[in-house]
Design an enzyme around this catalytic site. Structure first.
Site, PDB file in Angstrom:
ATOM      1  N   ASP A   1      -1.452  -6.552 -11.278  1.00 24.52           N
ATOM      2  CA  ASP A   1      -1.650  -5.996  -9.935  1.00 24.52           C
ATOM      3  C   ASP A   1      -3.074  -6.280  -9.473  1.00 24.52           C
ATOM      4  OD1 ASP A   1      -0.785  -4.725  -7.611  1.00 24.52           O
ATOM      5  OD2 ASP A   1      -1.610  -2.797  -8.231  1.00 24.52           O
ATOM      6  N   GLU A   2      -3.260  -6.402  -8.181  1.00 29.83           N
ATOM      7  CA  GLU A   2      -4.556  -6.758  -7.576  1.00 29.83           C
ATOM      8  C   GLU A   2      -5.060  -8.037  -8.245  1.00 29.83           C
ATOM      9  OE1 GLU A   2      -5.539  -5.381  -4.928  1.00 29.83           O
ATOM     10  OE2 GLU A   2      -5.211  -3.209  -4.959  1.00 29.83           O
ATOM     11  N   VAL A   3      -4.212  -9.048  -8.212  1.00 34.24           N
ATOM     12  CA  VAL A   3      -4.476 -10.273  -8.976  1.00 34.24           C
ATOM     13  C   VAL A   3      -5.780 -10.954  -8.551  1.00 34.24           C
ATOM     14  CG1 VAL A   3      -3.094 -11.837  -7.518  1.00 34.24           C
ATOM     15  CG2 VAL A   3      -3.308 -12.274  -9.979  1.00 34.24           C
TER      16      VAL A   3
ATOM     17  N   CYS B   1       0.207  -1.139  11.556  1.00 33.03           N
ATOM     18  CA  CYS B   1      -1.135  -1.153  12.149  1.00 33.03           C
ATOM     19  C   CYS B   1      -1.585   0.284  12.381  1.00 33.03           C
ATOM     20  CB  CYS B   1      -1.117  -1.929  13.461  1.00 33.03           C
ATOM     21  SG  CYS B   1      -2.683  -1.846  14.342  1.00 33.03           S
TER      22      CYS B   1
ATOM     23  N   GLY C   1       2.594  -2.003   0.536  1.00 35.61           N
ATOM     24  CA  GLY C   1       3.622  -1.668  -0.453  1.00 35.61           C
ATOM     25  C   GLY C   1       3.717  -2.692  -1.566  1.00 35.61           C
TER      26      GLY C   1
HETATM   27  P1  ADP Z   1      -0.487  -1.727  -1.534  1.00 38.07           P
HETATM   28  O1  ADP Z   1      -0.383  -1.929  -3.023  1.00 38.07           O
HETATM   29  O2  ADP Z   1       0.078  -2.886  -0.740  1.00 38.07           O
HETATM   30  O3  ADP Z   1      -1.869  -1.375  -1.074  1.00 38.07           O
HETATM   31  P2  ADP Z   1       1.094   0.679  -2.042  1.00 38.07           P
HETATM   32  O4  ADP Z   1       2.410   0.196  -2.584  1.00 38.07           O
HETATM   33  O5  ADP Z   1       0.131   1.227  -3.054  1.00 38.07           O
HETATM   34  O6  ADP Z   1       0.443  -0.486  -1.152  1.00 38.07           O
HETATM   35  O7  ADP Z   1       1.331   1.814  -0.973  1.00 38.07           O
HETATM   36  C1  ADP Z   1       2.031   1.663   0.231  1.00 38.07           C
HETATM   37  C2  ADP Z   1       2.103   3.042   0.869  1.00 38.07           C
HETATM   38  O8  ADP Z   1       0.882   3.313   1.535  1.00 38.07           O
HETATM   39  C3  ADP Z   1       3.168   3.198   1.949  1.00 38.07           C
HETATM   40  O9  ADP Z   1       4.403   3.547   1.439  1.00 38.07           O
HETATM   41  C4  ADP Z   1       2.585   4.347   2.790  1.00 38.07           C
HETATM   42  O10 ADP Z   1       3.027   5.621   2.345  1.00 38.07           O
HETATM   43  C5  ADP Z   1       1.094   4.267   2.541  1.00 38.07           C
HETATM   44  N1  ADP Z   1       0.341   3.848   3.735  1.00 38.07           N
HETATM   45  C6  ADP Z   1      -0.866   4.334   4.088  1.00 38.07           C
HETATM   46  N2  ADP Z   1      -1.316   3.738   5.233  1.00 38.07           N
HETATM   47  C7  ADP Z   1      -0.370   2.838   5.610  1.00 38.07           C
HETATM   48  C8  ADP Z   1      -0.235   1.880   6.713  1.00 38.07           C
HETATM   49  N3  ADP Z   1      -1.172   1.722   7.637  1.00 38.07           N
HETATM   50  N4  ADP Z   1       0.880   1.106   6.724  1.00 38.07           N
HETATM   51  C9  ADP Z   1       1.839   1.245   5.784  1.00 38.07           C
HETATM   52  N5  ADP Z   1       1.764   2.117   4.754  1.00 38.07           N
HETATM   53  C10 ADP Z   1       0.687   2.917   4.657  1.00 38.07           C
HETATM   54 MG    MG Z   2      -1.824  -1.970  -4.493  1.00 34.52          MG
END
Ligand code: ADP
Ligand code: MG
Length: 186
Positions: free
Chosen positions: A83-85, A143, A15
């Site tokens: 983002d994705e620094v 997980c 997230g």
């Molecule tokens: P990040 O930028 O950290 O990769 P995002 O903010 O783009 O994450 O997205 C987070 C979303 O991804 C969560 O709200 C959920 O809907 C989804 N998601 C998919 N797989 C998972 C997981 N294993 N754990 C938590 N969220 C997950």
């Molecule tokens: Mg992301």
């Protein structure tokens, strides 16, 4: 006044982008601030003109491959977000230098990114910025094996590439009990 640096980090699907988007939307819509959102042109997984979370939330952004293209814009903004620094490493200007310069000029900066790669090794850019940050937010995912809090990114595809762009086709989040490096196991 010196700007405030916030670092949002954690594994994939924690997230991070959602938390960053929340702050962008608050600043833009709630406080009427001028916010510049940067992503790398390399990270074209969803869009070039928008920052998009895995859940589909979005905000206007600029995809860049050189910091020098946006130094003017960045100095006009009150808040600059990256983002994705970890992907900004190796550009024309060092990402830490770019961020420090903005902070010295009173701009607030929010960075989001992976703290470690699939091998569990820190990304130097994130590590430096976390150390410099006034506020650090470490997020966890669930997980994909057991649903417990996940601190690590697990690469499902067996190769030794350190950086490989992908989503759930290549990566999943894992807790420490279920996180193994495929190269160790094999
Ligand atoms: P990040 O930028 O950290 O990769 P995002 O903010 O783009 O994450 O997205 C987070 C979303 O991804 C969560 O709200 C959920 O809907 C989804 N998601 C998919 N797989 C998972 C997981 N294993 N754990 C938590 N969220 C997950
Ligand atoms: Mg992301």
């Amino acid at each position: 006044m010196y700007g405030k640096l916030t670092a949002i980090c954690g594994p994939m699907f924690a997230g991070k982008t959602t938390e960053l988007l929340k702050r962008i939307l608050w600043a833009r819509n709630g406080e009427g601030k001028e916010v510049l959102v940067l992503k790398t042109a390399f990270d074209n997984r969803y869009s070039d003109t928008e920052l998009v979370s895995h859940d589909g939330l979005s905000a206007g952004a600029k995809a860049i491959s050189r910091f020098s293209d946006v130094t003017g814009l960045a100095h006009e903004a009150q808040m600059v977000c990256l983002d994705e620094v970890q992907f900004f490493a190796g550009m024309d200007i060092d990402v830490v230098v770019f961020v420090s310069d903005l902070l010295h000029n009173g701009r607030d900066v929010v960075v989001a990114g992976l703290d470690t790669n699939w091998k569990g090794e820190p990304f130097p850019a994130t590590a430096m910025l976390m150390a410099m940050a006034d506020e650090v937010i470490k997020l966890t995912a669930h997980c994909s094996v057991c649903g417990q809090p996940a601190f690590k990114s697990f690469k499902k595809v067996q190769d030794d590439e350190e950086i490989r762009l992908g989503h759930s086709d290549i990566y999943e989040a894992r807790c420490n009990r279920h996180w193994v490096r495929l190269t160790d196991a094999g």
